[in-house]
Design an enzyme around this catalytic site. Structure first.
Site, PDB file in Angstrom:
ATOM      1  N   HIS A 131      -7.309  -0.933  -7.822  1.00 43.08           N
ATOM      2  CA  HIS A 131      -7.647  -1.722  -6.626  1.00 43.08           C
ATOM      3  C   HIS A 131      -9.161  -1.748  -6.401  1.00 43.08           C
ATOM      4  O   HIS A 131      -9.755  -2.798  -6.159  1.00 43.08           O
ATOM      5  CB  HIS A 131      -6.955  -1.159  -5.380  1.00 43.08           C
ATOM      6  CG  HIS A 131      -7.602  -1.606  -4.100  1.00 43.08           C
ATOM      7  ND1 HIS A 131      -8.732  -0.993  -3.584  1.00 43.08           N
ATOM      8  CD2 HIS A 131      -7.332  -2.645  -3.284  1.00 43.08           C
ATOM      9  CE1 HIS A 131      -9.113  -1.631  -2.491  1.00 43.08           C
ATOM     10  NE2 HIS A 131      -8.273  -2.637  -2.283  1.00 43.08           N
ATOM     11  N   HIS A 189      -4.890   2.931  -6.853  1.00 43.40           N
ATOM     12  CA  HIS A 189      -6.034   2.676  -5.980  1.00 43.40           C
ATOM     13  C   HIS A 189      -7.342   2.556  -6.766  1.00 43.40           C
ATOM     14  O   HIS A 189      -8.244   1.821  -6.350  1.00 43.40           O
ATOM     15  CB  HIS A 189      -6.162   3.745  -4.887  1.00 43.40           C
ATOM     16  CG  HIS A 189      -5.400   3.395  -3.640  1.00 43.40           C
ATOM     17  ND1 HIS A 189      -4.030   3.537  -3.552  1.00 43.40           N
ATOM     18  CD2 HIS A 189      -5.793   2.870  -2.438  1.00 43.40           C
ATOM     19  CE1 HIS A 189      -3.623   3.132  -2.359  1.00 43.40           C
ATOM     20  NE2 HIS A 189      -4.661   2.721  -1.663  1.00 43.40           N
ATOM     21  N   ASP A 224       0.846  -1.198   0.000  1.00 44.07           N
ATOM     22  CA  ASP A 224       0.000   0.000   0.000  1.00 44.07           C
ATOM     23  C   ASP A 224       0.887   1.257   0.000  1.00 44.07           C
ATOM     24  O   ASP A 224       0.626   2.220  -0.725  1.00 44.07           O
ATOM     25  CB  ASP A 224      -0.901  -0.027   1.243  1.00 44.07           C
ATOM     26  CG  ASP A 224      -2.070   0.941   1.153  1.00 44.07           C
ATOM     27  OD1 ASP A 224      -2.494   1.275   0.030  1.00 44.07           O
ATOM     28  OD2 ASP A 224      -2.564   1.359   2.210  1.00 44.07           O
ATOM     29  N   HIS A 274      -5.881  -5.568   1.044  1.00 41.46           N
ATOM     30  CA  HIS A 274      -5.914  -4.275   0.347  1.00 41.46           C
ATOM     31  C   HIS A 274      -4.569  -3.958  -0.321  1.00 41.46           C
ATOM     32  O   HIS A 274      -4.510  -3.701  -1.528  1.00 41.46           O
ATOM     33  CB  HIS A 274      -6.290  -3.184   1.367  1.00 41.46           C
ATOM     34  CG  HIS A 274      -6.138  -1.785   0.874  1.00 41.46           C
ATOM     35  ND1 HIS A 274      -7.092  -1.146   0.126  1.00 41.46           N
ATOM     36  CD2 HIS A 274      -5.119  -0.894   1.012  1.00 41.46           C
ATOM     37  CE1 HIS A 274      -6.683   0.073  -0.168  1.00 41.46           C
ATOM     38  NE2 HIS A 274      -5.491   0.255   0.357  1.00 41.46           N
TER      39      HIS A 274
HETATM   40 ZN   LIG Z   1      -4.465   2.115   0.337  1.00 39.88          ZN
END
Ligand SMILES: [Zn+2]
Length: 368
Positions: free
Chosen positions: A260, A257, A174, A274
């Site tokens: 994602h 993101h 991340d 995540h």
């Molecule tokens: Zn994140």
């Protein structure tokens, strides 16, 4: 004329160090003397023993309440009632991202200060002014945008390093995307997460996040695999908890993101962390940007060295279904998402082709 206000927003105080749980009272006492502590079950007994006894030993009070696994409106309401019933004047969250979000939301509604004590280093939840609310069935409900970041974030490196190594690696994934997304958002004059423009300070923190990971993350992951704490672990935690959270909030997000978020529609990825999905989103972003080959290779090497999943197969995708990944590409380009922060127009077709290319590139580096 469009307004261009830049921002840097962060928790008022961030502390990282060893063995902070017994010292919780020292950090919270200027904000409140009667703590309502929302705590994950696995650490509840230990928190009562170490933090609770120190709080009471100092003449203050603490009420511990177990977190019920999901950050729902009902769960937040339950804690609000308990806070009012007990007369507590400060909220503390000890646990994973959902626990911390519940503490942030409870404190916000009750207009109380909040102390955040993460037990895993896998997401940006600790430092941001945001709570993600879920429905009872575990599906996404809404984002709760908070008027301020947490008052205090305490990163206890011993506890964070003792969590399963997969979470530690996911946090690195991340954090690895933070700089590249902030850079794209800065170049495109896009909005950051508080809907202001990325400041130079934010971009600088995002760059420091990346440099810190390049210097420390590999050796930190090796240490965490052995359940020990080294300087590299401490530095990596500062990057994954603070620099990544503040860098993303103030620097802004972009393709990684957004992709994602599209990937959450893929059923076979539901158990994937995540940060693991963001890592693949980052590879796809680098393909979209046609990033310099040295940069791409540096990122891929780091992903491999910290044992993050590199290819879609590593992520658990057994069979690549074109329709499913076209949907990911479509979702990632939604108006409400952050693909618009890329410094050039990106279509769902561009994203789909970049996903296919990123996976093939990842495959080609797998055994190198
Ligand atoms: Zn994140």
């Amino acid at each position: 004329m469009t307004e261009t206000v830049k921002s840097i927003t962060s928790p008022s105080k961030f502390y990282s160090g060893r063995n902070l749980l017994p010292k919780l009272n020292d950090y919270m006492k200027t904000y409140g003397d009667h703590a309502y502590i929302i705590c994950d079950e696995f650490i509840l007994e230990r928190a009562q023993k170490e933090a609770g006894s120190a709080i009471e030993g100092a003449g203050n009070k603490a009420v511990f309440e177990k977190f019920n696994y999901e950050c729902t409106k009902e769960e937040i309401e339950r804690h609000r009632e308990r806070v009012r019933g007990t007369g507590c004047n400060i909220v503390v969250g000890i646990g994973g991202g959902k626990t911390l979000d519940t503490a942030k939301a409870t404190a916000y509604y009750e207009k109380l200060p909040v102390v955040i004590f993460p037990t895993i280093a896998s997401t940006d939840a600790p430092c941001t002014a945001l709570a993600v609310i879920y429905k009872k069935d575990g599906s996404f409900d809404e984002y709760l945008f908070l008027p301020k970041n947490p008052d205090i974030v305490l990163a206890d490196v011993d506890i964070l390093a003792a969590a399963p190594a997969r979470f530690f690696a996911a946090g690195i994934g991340d954090a690895l995307a933070t700089y590249f997304e902030a850079r794209a958002c800065y170049q495109s004059h896009g909005d950051n997460l508080v809907l202001k423009k990325p400041s130079d300070t934010a971009l600088g923190l995002a760059r420091l996040c990346y440099e810190t990971l390049l210097e420390n993350a590999v050796n930190a992951k090796i240490a965490v695999n052995q359940k020990v704490v080294t300087k590299a672990v401490e530095n990596t935690i500062e990057a994954t908890i603070y620099l990544s959270g503040v860098g993303a909030e103030s620097g802004g997000l972009a393709a990684a993101h957004a992709i994602h978020n599209g990937m959450t529609a893929v059923h076979s990825l539901h158990k994937v962390q995540h940060g693991e999905k963001v890592t693949f989103g980052l590879l796809t972003q680098l393909v979209l940007e046609n990033a310099p080959i040295e940069e791409l290779e540096t990122v891929i090497q780091l992903i491999k060295d910290v044992q993050l999943p590199l290819t879609l197969e590593d992520l658990g995708v057994k069979k690549f279904e074109e329709a499913e990944w076209r949907q990911v590409a479509e979702l990632s380009c939604a108006d409400s998402d952050t693909m618009g922060n890329m410094p050039f127009p990106v279509t769902p077709e561009d994203v789909y082709q970049a996903i296919v290319a990123a996976n093939a590139i990842a495959e080609s580096y797998k055994d190198k």
